[in-house]
Write an enzyme that holds these catalytic residues in place. Structure first.
Site, PDB file in Angstrom:
ATOM      1  CG  ASN A 266      -1.805   1.164   1.345  1.00 18.16           C
ATOM      2  OD1 ASN A 266      -1.360   2.301   1.456  1.00 18.16           O
ATOM      3  ND2 ASN A 266      -3.100   0.898   1.310  1.00 18.16           N
ATOM      4  CB  ALA A 267       1.249   4.068  -2.368  1.00 17.56           C
ATOM      5  CG  ASP A 287      -0.500   8.544 -12.151  1.00 20.46           C
ATOM      6  OD1 ASP A 287      -1.436   9.352 -12.037  1.00 20.46           O
ATOM      7  OD2 ASP A 287      -0.386   7.753 -13.114  1.00 20.46           O
ATOM      8  CB  CYS A 327      -7.115  11.135 -12.733  1.00 18.52           C
ATOM      9  SG  CYS A 327      -7.408   9.768 -11.580  1.00 18.52           S
TER      10      CYS A 327
END
Length: 383
Positions: A266-267, A287, A327
């Site tokens: 998990n980032a 990102d 995004c």
């Protein structure tokens, strides 16, 4: 179909969407029709697609009283391709049709060499699926057309998500170039229409700034990580999906990039632990997927963006580069920049903005439709 005053003002102001509350009564139509749009006096305003179930009832097609037939769609498709040939000459992988921005609401077409991947997002386009497929086949002669209409937005339109081969053959994973890197996309099973084409120009840009020890979070199959590895001394790619991590490793091997390690994690957790452990990097890319699907989720999204950007700024050495993207349409560019400023202040770092970027040239932004300007990408440098 007539509009109330607010709808008329919205239409004349250039916005291509009219909401249900701005209609002058219920037209009693099943949905998917091309309708003539008028004000309450009957004065003609244009033509639009009608949707019965969506909050967006009308989607602009023309200000003129034209026939919306095969020739109409053929010319819109040709006009869309002319832009791509002008903006990206010689390119074989690009977004061919970007919905409303190309005057074709509810239609997305991505080209991957000899194959097209298509999304039909509103009833009017769904009902014209065979016509669109025939036109695409006649104009571009693809070996296959893949239907990737397996998206949740169709539920809001009263449509069922679906995917499959619409015309020709299924290619399996297709290869395409991004700068110096070769990528692969699974048009039937990959995310979106197979790959994140909106980030392609930003992927290539990242290689220009890459140096030293690099970190790429939310890597998916390596759009950024592989580019970083062409310049950086070493790249650590963080991806939570086992399947995407395996594809990333295959992509790295296919490109003979031996300086890239993939960590399945998990980032958020990785970034927090990296700060606690005193790790340092020279180049970092963030990102993540969209953090907000609606306006109610904006505060939580901003908190999420701030957390990962704060950690990244803490991890960068002086002179380090942070390439950070969002995004999430509901967090606009100013809100995103404000969040970055707050993160920099909390990290006690002085930060330069080197570039403000968005989606590639094959994803045009339609003036008066801010929804088409959803992707933000900042290049920052820590002093």
């Amino acid at each position: 179909m007539s509009l109330l005053r607010r709808g008329v003002e919205r239409w004349q102001g250039g916005h291509p969407w009219i909401y249900r509350a701005d209609l002058n009564g219920d037209p009693g139509l099943p949905g998917g029709e091309v309708v003539r749009v008028t004000d309450t006096r009957g004065w003609f305003l244009g033509k639009a697609f009608y949707s019965k179930h969506s909050k967006i009832s009308l989607r602009w097609l023309s200000f003129d009283d034209v026939a919306v037939d095969a020739d109409f769609f053929r010319e819109r498709l040709l006009a869309a391709d002319r832009l791509r040939q002008l903006a990206l000459p010689g390119e074989k992988t690009y977004r061919l049709v970007h919905g409303e921005a190309d005057g074709l609401p509810g239609l997305v077409v991505d080209r991957y060499g000899d194959f097209l991947s298509v999304q039909f997002l509103v009833p009017a386009m769904e009902q014209r699926k065979a016509l669109i497929a025939d036109l695409l086949q006649a104009q571009f002669n693809p070996r296959g057309i893949i239907n990737r209409s397996d998206v949740g937005v169709r539920n809001l339109e009263g449509l069922t998500p679906e995917k499959g081969v619409l015309r020709g053959e299924h290619p399996g994973p297709v290869a395409f170039d991004e700068g110096l890197v070769k990528m692969r996309a699974d048009l039937l099973e990959g995310q979106k229409t197979g790959a994140f084409l909106d980030q392609r120009e930003n992927h290539v840009m990242a290689a220009h700034y890459a140096h030293g020890e690099a970190l790429d979070c939310f890597s998916y199959v390596g759009g950024f990580a592989l580019q970083l590895a062409t310049r950086a001394r070493h790249v650590t790619a963080i991806e939570i999906s086992e399947a995407a991590s395996a594809q990333l490793r295959e992509n790295a091997a296919a490109n003979k990039l031996n300086n890239l390690d993939v960590v399945v994690a998990n980032a958020f957790d990785f970034l927090r632990d990296a700060v606690d452990e005193g790790k340092r990097f020279d180049t970092i890319v963030l990102d993540p997927p969209s953090f907000a699907k609606n306006k109610d989720a904006i505060p939580a999204a901003v908190r999420g963006y701030k957390e990962i950007n704060l950690r990244a700024l803490q991890l960068l050495r002086p002179g380090g580069i942070l390439i950070t993207a969002s995004c999430t349409y509901h967090v606009d560019e100013q809100a995103f920049e404000d969040m970055l400023a707050s993160a920099a202040a909390d990290a006690r770092r002085r930060v330069q903005i080197i570039e403000r970027r968005g989606a590639g040239r094959d994803h045009p932004v339609l003036l008066n439709l801010r929804e088409t300007r959803y992707l933000k990408c900042f290049v920052l440098r820590v002093l």
